[in-house]
Design a protein around this motif. Structure first.
Motif, PDB file in Angstrom:
ATOM      1  N   THR A  63      15.138  -2.553   6.389  1.00  0.00           N
ATOM      2  CA  THR A  63      16.105  -1.651   5.753  1.00  0.00           C
ATOM      3  C   THR A  63      15.597  -0.211   5.697  1.00  0.00           C
ATOM      4  O   THR A  63      16.368   0.711   5.557  1.00  0.00           O
ATOM      5  N   PHE A  64      14.296  -0.027   5.782  1.00  0.00           N
ATOM      6  CA  PHE A  64      13.809   1.354   5.842  1.00  0.00           C
ATOM      7  C   PHE A  64      12.809   1.474   6.990  1.00  0.00           C
ATOM      8  O   PHE A  64      12.142   0.506   7.349  1.00  0.00           O
ATOM      9  N   ARG A  65      12.763   2.662   7.573  1.00  0.00           N
ATOM     10  CA  ARG A  65      11.931   2.864   8.753  1.00  0.00           C
ATOM     11  C   ARG A  65      10.528   3.281   8.368  1.00  0.00           C
ATOM     12  O   ARG A  65      10.326   4.055   7.444  1.00  0.00           O
ATOM     13  N   LYS A  66       9.572   2.774   9.113  1.00  0.00           N
ATOM     14  CA  LYS A  66       8.208   3.278   8.998  1.00  0.00           C
ATOM     15  C   LYS A  66       7.491   2.938  10.299  1.00  0.00           C
ATOM     16  O   LYS A  66       7.905   2.038  11.034  1.00  0.00           O
ATOM     17  N   PHE A  67       6.444   3.683  10.574  1.00  0.00           N
ATOM     18  CA  PHE A  67       5.691   3.453  11.803  1.00  0.00           C
ATOM     19  C   PHE A  67       4.500   2.586  11.442  1.00  0.00           C
ATOM     20  O   PHE A  67       3.481   3.082  10.973  1.00  0.00           O
ATOM     21  N   ALA A  68       4.671   1.268  11.580  1.00  0.00           N
ATOM     22  CA  ALA A  68       3.616   0.346  11.158  1.00  0.00           C
ATOM     23  C   ALA A  68       3.412  -0.728  12.222  1.00  0.00           C
ATOM     24  O   ALA A  68       3.728  -1.900  12.013  1.00  0.00           O
TER      25      ALA A  68
ATOM     26  N   SER B  63      -0.663   6.983   6.159  1.00  0.00           N
ATOM     27  CA  SER B  63      -0.028   8.284   6.392  1.00  0.00           C
ATOM     28  C   SER B  63       0.811   8.246   7.665  1.00  0.00           C
ATOM     29  O   SER B  63       1.913   8.802   7.716  1.00  0.00           O
ATOM     30  N   ALA B  64       0.276   7.595   8.698  1.00  0.00           N
ATOM     31  CA  ALA B  64       0.990   7.526   9.983  1.00  0.00           C
ATOM     32  C   ALA B  64       2.358   6.862   9.821  1.00  0.00           C
ATOM     33  O   ALA B  64       3.330   7.247  10.470  1.00  0.00           O
ATOM     34  N   GLU B  65       2.437   5.881   8.918  1.00  0.00           N
ATOM     35  CA  GLU B  65       3.708   5.170   8.683  1.00  0.00           C
ATOM     36  C   GLU B  65       4.821   6.121   8.286  1.00  0.00           C
ATOM     37  O   GLU B  65       5.991   5.865   8.531  1.00  0.00           O
ATOM     38  N   LYS B  66       4.416   7.239   7.642  1.00  0.00           N
ATOM     39  CA  LYS B  66       5.435   8.158   7.105  1.00  0.00           C
ATOM     40  C   LYS B  66       5.787   9.285   8.069  1.00  0.00           C
ATOM     41  O   LYS B  66       6.643  10.110   7.783  1.00  0.00           O
TER      42      LYS B  66
END
Lengths: 179, 82
Positions: A63-68, B63-66
């Motif tokens: 539901t929410f975006r993140k770069f993981a 931090s990279a996730e954001k």
């Protein structure tokens, strides 16, 4: 579950040093790094691994975006499929490698694999609509929800067909659910 | 380093990763790296690695996730430089 797909244009991917140790440490677990190092073709294996993470991300539609990227782990790549884990769930993915691109997908799809088209220089939305002709009802439009995931919507509301879209440097893949 | 200087260096870093048809014209803090600048998701990590080198900082996973918009990226770099 939604379908998911991710396409990587191998020529475009090769413009960057995708196998540097720093890069691998940011994206992959220790086990994934070992899989890449031990592969016959580490460049293609790294690309497959990235596309697998993206595919599972799209199939699960957070539901929410993140770069993981480390939230998704590839545990096995065989000749026919890829096994990936996300939040304790196992995902069985399929893939195809051609001379200039590779595509990974998840789900039960029309034509049993994503529709891949070359769209460079043409109107992207028109290419998408044309590619879906014959597979979905006329008049359906593709819209994006807040997370960026595409949806098919018509006058009577949302279609039961689900789709996932991936594009990279002139190539477009569309995974359309068979159901 | 001022916020404007960070933005200018960041846009230089982003430039080689712009997707087909994307441009840095009219970039704002809200500009989304993936949707608006069409950076392929596989190369968002390359932007992060280049930023680490250029600014001599370390951008941890949290931090990279954001780092999804130009504004988010500038905020994170600014915090790391402080």
């Amino acid at each position: 579950m939604n379908p998911g797909c991710d396409l990587i244009n191998l020529k475009a991917h090769a413009k960057f040093d995708t196998l540097s140790e720093r890069r691998k440490r940011k994206l992959y677990s220790r086990q994934e790094c070992t899989l890449i190092s031990n592969a016959g073709d580490p460049f293609v294996t790294e690309a497959l691994m990235w596309a697998s993470k993206e595919t599972v991300y799209k199939a699960t539609r957070p539901t929410f975006r993140k770069f993981a990227p480390k939230d998704f782990e590839v545990i096995r790549i065989t000749e026919k499929r890829i096994e990936a884990v996300h939040q304790g769930n196992l995902f069985l993915l399929k893939y195809e490698i051609l001379s200039d691109y590779l595509v990974v997908w998840y789900g039960n799809l029309v034509r049993e694999k994503p529709i891949v088209v070359r769209w460079s220089g043409r109107d992207y939305v028109k290419v998408l609509q044309d590619s879906l002709e014959g597979y979905v009802q006329e008049g359906l439009k593709i819209v994006k929800e807040s997370s960026g995931a595409p949806l098919l919507i018509g006058n009577k509301g949302m279609s039961t067909k689900k789709l996932s879209i991936s594009h990279h440097e002139g190539l477009l893949a569309i995974a359309l659910s068979a159901g | 380093m001022t916020r404007t200087e960070i933005e200018s260096k960041l846009l230089e870093i982003i430039s080689p990763y712009l997707g087909e048809g994307a441009s840095l014209d009219g970039v704002s803090a809200e500009t989304d790296l993936l949707r608006d600048l069409k950076i392929n998701s596989a190369h968002l990590v390359d932007v992060i690695l280049d930023a680490e080198e250029v600014f001599d900082i370390e951008i941890d996973d949290e931090s990279a996730e954001k780092m999804l918009t130009v504004g988010n990226a500038i905020d994170i770099i600014e915090q790391k430089l402080a």
